[in-house]
Design a protein around this motif. Structure first.
Motif, short mmCIF file in Angstrom:
data_model
loop_
_atom_site.label_atom_id
_atom_site.label_comp_id
_atom_site.label_asym_id
_atom_site.label_seq_id
_atom_site.Cartn_x
_atom_site.Cartn_y
_atom_site.Cartn_z
N GLU A 1 1.06 -1.50 0.15
CA GLU A 1 0.16 0.19 -0.26
C GLU A 1 1.19 1.03 0.03
OE1 GLU A 1 -4.12 -0.06 2.26
OE2 GLU A 1 -3.27 -1.63 3.07
N THR A 2 2.20 0.95 0.54
CA THR A 2 2.89 2.54 0.42
C THR A 2 3.06 2.78 -0.73
OG1 THR A 2 4.31 1.36 1.94
CG2 THR A 2 5.38 3.54 0.71
N PRO A 3 2.46 4.60 -1.01
CA PRO A 3 3.49 4.95 -2.69
C PRO A 3 4.49 5.16 -2.84
CG PRO A 3 2.10 6.61 -1.08
CD PRO A 3 2.37 4.81 -0.67
N MET A 4 5.16 4.10 -2.85
CA MET A 4 6.55 4.38 -3.30
C MET A 4 6.92 5.10 -4.62
SD MET A 4 8.19 3.60 -0.49
CE MET A 4 9.56 3.06 -0.53
N PHE A 5 8.07 6.84 -4.81
CA PHE A 5 8.48 6.31 -5.70
C PHE A 5 7.46 7.74 -6.98
CE2 PHE A 5 11.72 3.59 -5.55
CZ PHE A 5 12.36 3.97 -5.42
N LYS A 6 6.27 7.99 -5.62
CA LYS A 6 5.28 8.58 -6.61
C LYS A 6 5.84 10.46 -6.62
CE LYS A 6 2.60 5.16 -6.55
NZ LYS A 6 2.18 4.87 -8.40
N THR A 7 4.81 10.71 -7.97
CA THR A 7 5.76 12.39 -8.16
C THR A 7 4.18 12.82 -7.10
OG1 THR A 7 4.79 12.93 -10.05
CG2 THR A 7 7.27 11.79 -9.33
N ASN A 8 4.46 14.50 -6.98
CA ASN A 8 3.13 15.44 -6.38
C ASN A 8 2.39 15.53 -7.93
OD1 ASN A 8 3.67 15.59 -3.83
ND2 ASN A 8 5.04 17.25 -4.39
N ALA A 9 2.93 15.26 -8.61
CA ALA A 9 2.22 15.64 -9.68
C ALA A 9 0.80 14.18 -10.30
CB ALA A 9 3.17 15.65 -11.34
#
Lengths: 560, 246
Positions: free
Chosen positions: A45-53
């Protein structure tokens, strides 16, 4: 639960509850854990390497996700739908809750500083607050064991506000970044030392957890287990013994007693069916978070316990302390347009400013009684909704200013020790119930001169450090009473069921065992006798390990 | 009327990247809400021009009543298009023109509208959260004000006058200066809101993130390397200049 012959029930799966479960199951005891929130698996469930965009609203925070879209907190924050709390007139208090397996350990800052010998004896030092019912030396080996298990990066500094760990316990800290080195040089000129922050982040692999790869903010959670959270460590390890059963979506309501007033069961609401269930219990450990555990005790009234369970002292819900908090920052012109490199690091400050005034306190040279530290905010961070700040103009000149300023902003966040006072407490609001029919908490809050003078000192010091770095200021410093963050806002609330050496002015003994009910323990920050400014989680876990070990010895002896 | 140099104008509107699926979803939401017009959207109070000296539209905007994404959104596949977008094609086109004035193309670095900043602005002002609702108030008013002002000065909508004329207006409201004329006080504050939003949306885009020089969000094997030699040399220079030492 008829098939599972548990010996201990634990309420809560965060720092205290999970450590208690780990400790007891490792010693062969069967544990049943109640968690008010849903199950949660950081590996998936962890959002790894996601960007704010990639997030709605550039990842910025709102009432649904207070600390931003990607914050690991599930079903929680400053508000929990259907589970209100109230405040007394003139009181501002914010109560952070996480309704999820692992609780607040999923998103915490991972700052893991030990309390110092003098922190346990505040009352002896200055006549304020309360002493802890033991010495630092008693806790030191338990700190070592906890740090070893959790995995802490940092160094032994020999500073009087940072007790050393045993040899070989700490993992190497990451190298400091440029703005932190500049803070360090400026502070040094003022006679103030900086040090690597101790963080519960692996820089070397441990068990089945990987070392940090220096990307993705720890507050999002950590799928590789580098940043400590109970959901990738203590809970799976306890489950692996085969002796832990967890019931999620189980909202504890009250502790029940028999006709003699002896605790024999706990009642919870199954959130999915809204049905109430009672479980027989030989021993109950409350680790629901300081104020939630106190709420359960206060809501457990009976003929033998008319003021709530374990409350013959009247101290349940009293003595609540948060950390003081204030931030002060500036653009550092000398850092504008500096050479770029990857400054993610372990995503929090690599260096911080430990409290340097212990000697000054001894010599009575300060007009406030307790210390603080500064956390450094800086760096080339992932752009988000606030990336530009407020600028004038448009077009290429504007863009150039924004790009030059990027990474040149430095902020110093004060985290200080507050003292308990009679105006800071919680009670049950008899007029309001949550959606599960459980009476809610009403908070009362008022800072004292001690905190305001400390914050004033901190603001002045922060400004001197920033000025030494070349920042210039046009506005006067804000007043402490305007700048200090709200009670609860630092999310270090402690003391609501404090421990002591007398049943008259404390709720538990030094083992977290309530004076009134031998088979009820508290193993969250409620038992803290004081709230040193060094963040509570490491000490919650250390106490839970020590006190669950003692509890096990009592079970062995048949004393419970 | 429009200068042929104009990238966007009434006859060349901005194309939002709104998907057909998203549009259909909102269409459904809007038709349901059509029965309760007071509950949704933000219609400007009137199309009547407001062009007196020191004019300010003071639009009466209804609060957005859509739901947010809730306390437990999917963080791995972030929800898209959770709330209906409120900007019209005309407003989006005006946002695109403004966005490109704020962040123009620079060599190989695209302009704000080229990286779909207007869509982010639309998502932002349409969101049901308090911060965004506060921004919406400023931003929808400044959009109307720009057209009013453009008609007052040039007798055409802002998007339909030449870039030079557009800048004549923007120059009056883009700076928080001591001698700011009172008539531009509100427009200046409102322009600051959209400027901040456009800059953020641009720098958050992959192209903008590259342009600002963010080099993180990549996994590192082994220890964190720390500052580069170049960065250390720069720091040493800074320390020298400030009379500091490590």
């Amino acid at each position: 639960m008829a098939t599972f012959d548990y010996q201990v029930i634990i309420v809560g799966s965060g720092a205290g509850g999970a450590m208690a479960a780990y400790t007891l199951t490792k010693q062969g005891y069967k544990v049943l854990m109640l968690e008010a929130g849903r199950d949660y698996n950081p590996k998936t469930e962890t959002p790894m390497f996601k960007t704010n965009a990639q997030a709605p609203l550039m990842g910025s925070g709102n009432v649904d996700k207070d600390f931003g879209f990607y914050d690991a907190t599930v079903d929680g924050g400053w508000t929990v739908p259907g589970e209100p709390y109230t405040t007394g007139e003139g009181s501002d208090f914010l109560w952070w809750r996480s309704r999820m397996l692992g609780g607040r350990t999923n998103h915490w800052g991972r700052y893991a500083l030990r309390f110092s010998p003098h922190d346990f004896k505040g009352f002896t030092r200055d006549g304020l607050g309360a002493d802890w019912p033991f010495e630092y030396e008693e806790l030191a080996p338990w700190y070592d064991k906890t740090e070893e298990l959790v995995g802490i990066c940092g160094t032994n500094t020999g500073l009087d506000d940072m007790p050393d760990s045993a040899e070989g316990i700490l993992q190497p800290p990451p190298k400091p970044r440029i703005p932190e080195l500049l803070v360090s040089a400026a502070a040094k000129k003022l006679g103030i030392a900086t040090a690597p922050m101790h963080r519960a982040v692996l820089t070397r692999p441990k068990d089945d957890r990987q070392a940090c790869f220096y990307a993705t903010p720890c507050g999002h959670g950590c799928s590789i287990g580098a940043a400590f959270q109970t959901t990738t460590s203590l809970i799976p390890m306890a489950k692996a013994t085969g002796l832990l059963t967890v019931i999620t979506n189980a909202m504890a309501k009250e502790v029940n007693v028999d006709e003699h007033g002896k605790v024999n069961a706990i009642t919870y609401i199954d959130k999915m069916t809204k049905q109430s269930h009672s479980l027989e219990a030989k021993v109950i450990i409350l680790a629901a978070s300081a104020c939630e555990s106190a709420r359960i005790l206060l809501n457990s009234k009976s003929e033998h316990h008319p003021n709530g369970l374990a409350n013959s002292s009247g101290h349940v819900g009293k003595n609540i302390m948060d950390s003081t908090g204030v931030g002060y920052g500036a653009l550092i012109p000398a850092l504008a347009g500096r050479p770029k490199y990857n400054e993610d690091g372990h995503t929090a400050n690599h260096l911080f400013i430990p409290w340097w005034g212990h000697q000054l306190h001894k010599e009575k040279l300060l007009d406030f009684p307790r210390g603080y530290h500064f956390e450094i905010g800086s760096g080339f961070r992932a752009p988000g909704a606030g990336v530009s700040g407020n600028l004038d103009g448009y077009g290429q000149p504007l863009k150039n200013i924004a790009k030059q300023a990027y990474g040149s902003y430095v902020s110093l966040s004060l985290r200080g020790e507050m003292l308990p006072n009679e105006h800071c407490y919680m009670e049950i609001d008899q007029n309001v119930k949550d959606q599960w029919g459980i009476p809610v908490v009403k908070f009362h809050w008022q800072w004292s001169e001690h905190e305001l003078k400390q914050v004033e000192h901190g603001l002045k010091t922060a400004r001197r450090i920033l000025e030494t770095m070349g920042a210039s200021f046009t506005k006067p410093l804000p007043k402490a009473e305007d700048a200090i963050l709200k009670g609860g806002q630092i999310i270090h609330e402690v003391g609501s069921t404090r421990m002591g050496d007398s049943s008259k002015n404390s709720v538990t003994n030094q083992w977290g065992q309530t004076w009134d009910c031998k088979n009820v323990f508290v193993m969250d920050a409620g038992v803290f006798a004081s709230n040193p400014h060094k963040n509570c989680t490491l000490t919650i876990m250390t106490l839970a390990m020590r006190n669950a070990t003692w509890l096990a010895s009592q079970l062995d002896k048949g004393a419970l | 009327m429009a200068d042929k140099k104009n990238k966007y104008s009434s006859s060349k509107p901005y194309q939002s990247s709104l998907t057909r699926r998203g549009a259909l979803k909102w269409l459904g939401a809007i038709s349901t809400a059509a029965a309760f017009p007071a509950l949704i959207g933000c219609q400007s109070s009137s199309k009547k021009l407001n062009t007196s000296k020191g004019h300010w539209p003071n639009l009466s905007l209804s609060p957005v009543s859509a739901n947010g994404y809730g306390k437990d959104p999917n963080l791995i596949i972030a929800p898209k298009n959770v709330w209906p977008r409120i900007l019209t094609t005309e407003q989006l086109t005006l946002v695109a023109v403004l966005a490109d004035i704020i962040v123009p193309r620079e060599g190989n670095v695209p302009s704000a509208s080229e990286v779909k900043v207007p869509d982010v602005v639309d998502e932002w002002v349409s969101a049901p959260y308090s911060r965004q609702q506060a921004d919406k108030e400023y931003i929808l008013n400044i959009l109307t004000w720009l057209d009013d002002e453009s008609i007052l000065r040039f007798n055409a909508l802002f998007i339909d006058v030449s870039p030079a004329k557009q800048l004549m207006i923007v120059d009056d409201i883009a700076y928080n200066k001591a001698d700011l004329s009172a008539e531009f006080a509100k427009p200046m504050l409102a322009f600051a809101r959209i400027r901040r939003l456009v800059l953020a949306a641009f720098f958050c885009s992959p192209e903008g993130t590259k342009d600002i020089g963010y080099l993180g969000n990549v996994p590192i094997a082994g220890d964190y390397p720390g500052p580069t030699d170049e960065a250390i040399q720069h720091l040493n220079q800074v320390l020298d200049n400030l009379g500091l030492s490590l």
